[in-house]
Design an enzyme around this catalytic site. Structure first.
Site, PDB file in Angstrom:
ATOM      1  N   LYS A 106     -13.567  10.451   9.876  1.00  0.00           N
ATOM      2  CA  LYS A 106     -12.446   9.506   9.918  1.00  0.00           C
ATOM      3  C   LYS A 106     -12.360   8.754  11.232  1.00  0.00           C
ATOM      4  O   LYS A 106     -12.957   9.135  12.231  1.00  0.00           O
ATOM      5  CB  LYS A 106     -11.146  10.246   9.584  1.00  0.00           C
ATOM      6  CG  LYS A 106     -11.092  10.546   8.076  1.00  0.00           C
ATOM      7  CD  LYS A 106      -9.800  11.123   7.602  1.00  0.00           C
ATOM      8  CE  LYS A 106      -9.894  11.302   6.077  1.00  0.00           C
ATOM      9  NZ  LYS A 106      -8.805  12.102   5.524  1.00  0.00           N
ATOM     10  N   ARG A 132     -12.316  19.405   3.528  1.00  0.00           N
ATOM     11  CA  ARG A 132     -12.910  18.378   2.656  1.00  0.00           C
ATOM     12  C   ARG A 132     -13.866  17.552   3.501  1.00  0.00           C
ATOM     13  O   ARG A 132     -13.431  16.864   4.424  1.00  0.00           O
ATOM     14  CB  ARG A 132     -11.770  17.520   2.087  1.00  0.00           C
ATOM     15  CG  ARG A 132     -12.202  16.401   1.161  1.00  0.00           C
ATOM     16  CD  ARG A 132     -10.975  15.588   0.723  1.00  0.00           C
ATOM     17  NE  ARG A 132     -11.346  14.504  -0.159  1.00  0.00           N
ATOM     18  CZ  ARG A 132     -11.829  13.337   0.254  1.00  0.00           C
ATOM     19  NH1 ARG A 132     -12.017  13.096   1.527  1.00  0.00           N
ATOM     20  NH2 ARG A 132     -12.138  12.399  -0.630  1.00  0.00           N
TER      21      ARG A 132
HETATM   22  N1  PMM Z   1      -8.999  11.784   2.591  1.00  0.00           N
HETATM   23  C1  PMM Z   1      -9.515  10.788   1.857  1.00  0.00           C
HETATM   24  C2  PMM Z   1      -9.454  10.820   0.452  1.00  0.00           C
HETATM   25  N2  PMM Z   1      -8.879  11.856  -0.191  1.00  0.00           N
HETATM   26  N3  PMM Z   1      -7.763  13.922  -0.113  1.00  0.00           N
HETATM   27  C3  PMM Z   1      -7.217  14.928   0.590  1.00  0.00           C
HETATM   28  N4  PMM Z   1      -6.618  15.952  -0.052  1.00  0.00           N
HETATM   29  N5  PMM Z   1      -7.252  14.945   1.958  1.00  0.00           N
HETATM   30  C4  PMM Z   1      -7.831  13.942   2.674  1.00  0.00           C
HETATM   31  O1  PMM Z   1      -7.812  14.014   3.920  1.00  0.00           O
HETATM   32  C5  PMM Z   1      -8.400  12.848   1.949  1.00  0.00           C
HETATM   33  C6  PMM Z   1      -8.347  12.881   0.543  1.00  0.00           C
HETATM   34  C7  PMM Z   1     -10.162   9.618   2.530  1.00  0.00           C
HETATM   35  O2  PMM Z   1     -11.470   9.901   2.917  1.00  0.00           O
HETATM   36  P1  PMM Z   1     -12.808   9.291   2.192  1.00  0.00           P
HETATM   37  O3  PMM Z   1     -12.512   7.855   1.848  1.00  0.00           O
HETATM   38  O4  PMM Z   1     -13.860   9.456   3.231  1.00  0.00           O
HETATM   39  O5  PMM Z   1     -13.044  10.117   0.963  1.00  0.00           O
END
Ligand code: PMM
Length: 272
Positions: A208, A252
Site C-alpha cells: 500500500k 491479506r
Molecule cells: N485492501 C484492499 C482490498 N480489500 N480487504 C480487507 N479486508 N482489508 C484490506 O486491507 C483490503 C481489502 C485494497 O488492496 P488491493 O487493491 O491491493 O487488493
C-alpha cells in the site's frame, strides 16, 4: 499461527496488480500458485477499491468473480469474496465462498448484513468511511486509535444485531481506507485494542501507498532508489510479522511466499 490470505484481484485497475489477472483462467492460475506458496485463504475481488476508483455494476462484478470462486472452491480452497454488494456476496457463497470480505463493513449496501445472517459464511467488517472516489475527504480523526476502535465495534454490533453470531465476525482496521499516510501507522498501533474487541482480526497492508511513502523516506540518502514491488513486498512481510505479534488472525497479501517465510521465522523465534 497467523493465517495468510492471498489476494486474487480480477480487476482492470486494482492498486498494484490491476489488469494482470482480469481473465478468469489467469486469475485461477494465479490463485493456484498462491495456494501452492502456502496461502490458507484466497480473497477474490472483482471491484477495485484503489483511491479514486469508480464503482462497477453487480453484473460485471459477478461475471468477473463467480467463475473464479466456483473453480477454486471446487478444488477445496477456502475462498473469501471481496465485495460490498449483497447480491454478489450471496452468489459467491452459493458458488462455495466461505467468507464475505466487505471493505465497507456493511455500510455500502444495507442488504449486506441481513443477507449474510441467512448464510453460514463468516464476514469481514473493515473500517471504512466512504467510497474510494472521495475517501480522503473522510480522513479527519479526533484520535485515530480510539475513533477506529469505536467505529469498528459499532459495525460488529450492527452485524450481531442483524443476526450474525459474533463468532462469524472478523474485523479489519482498513489500512489505506479513509486514512492518509501517517494515520495508517496510527491505525496499526491500534491493533492490540482491536484484538481486544474479541473478534478475529484481519490486516491488509500489502504494497500500500503508506508503505511506499515510508520506503521513499527511508531511502532519502539515495533519492533515486526506486520503490520496487520487491521492496514493498519485503516491507509487507515485516508488517505481517508485526501484525501477527499484535494478535492478528490473518494477513491479506500479494506475495504469499515472502509473508509465509516471515511468519515461519516468527513462529520459530516464539518457539511455536
Ligand atoms: N485492501 C484492499 C482490498 N480489500 N480487504 C480487507 N479486508 N482489508 C484490506 O486491507 C483490503 C481489502 C485494497 O488492496 P488491493 O487493491 O491491493 O487488493
Amino acid at each position: 499461527m497467523t493465517l495468510v490470505m492471498g489476494i486474487v484481484n480480477v480487476t482492470p485497475d486494482s492498486f498494484s496488480d490491476g489488469g494482470r489477472y482480469l481473465d478468469a483462467d489467469a486469475a485461477i492460475a494465479h490463485a493456484r500458485a498462491l495456494r501452492a506458496a502456502g496461502a490458507d485463504l484466497l480473497d477474490v475481488g472483482g471491484e477495485s477499491t484503489r483511491p479514486g476508483a469508480e464503482r462497477v455494476g453487480a453484473a460485471v462484478e459477478q461475471a468477473r468473480v463467480l467463475p473464479v470462486v466456483t473453480a477454486l472452491a471446487a478444488e477445496g480452497a477456502v475462498v473469501s469474496i471481496d465485495t460490498m454488494n449483497a447480491a454478489t456476496a450471496l452468489a459467491a457463497v452459493a458458488a462455495g465462498a466461505r467468507i464475505v470480505n466487505d471493505v465497507s463493513g456493511g455500510l455500502a449496501d444495507p442488504d449486506m448484513l441481513p443477507a449474510i445472517a441467512g448464510t453460514d459464511a463468516d464476514i469481514v467488517l473493515q473500517h471504512w468511511r466512504g467510497h474510494s472516489a472521495d475517501m480522503y475527504a473522510h480522513a479527519e480523526y479526533a484520535d485515530v486509535r480510539s475513533d477506529l476502535v469505536r467505529e469498528v465495534a459499532a459495525r460488529a454490533a450492527a452485524a450481531t444485531a442483524a443476526g450474525i453470531p459474533a463468532s462469524r465476525v472478523i474485523v479489519d482496521p482498513g489500512i489505506g481506507f479513509g486514512k492518509r499516510g501517517p494515520q495508517n501507522w496510527e491505525a496499526l498501533r491500534a491493533l492490540d485494542a482491536l484484538v481486544g474487541l474479541g473478534h478475529r482480526v484481519l490486516v491488509g497492508t500489502s504494497r500500500k501507498g503508506f508503505i511506499a511513502d515510508a520506503l521513499r523516506e527511508i531511502s532519502a540518502e539515495a533519492p533515486a532508489a526506486e520503490v520496487t514491488e520487491q521492496r514493498r513486498d519485503l516491507a509487507t512481510a515485516v508488517t505481517s510479522v508485526l501484525a501477527a505479534q499484535a494478535g492478528a488472525w490473518a494477513v491479506r497479501v500479494h506475495d504469499v511466499s515472502a509473508t509465509r517465510d516471515a511468519l515461519g521465522v516468527l513462529s520459530r523465534w516464539e518457539g511455536r
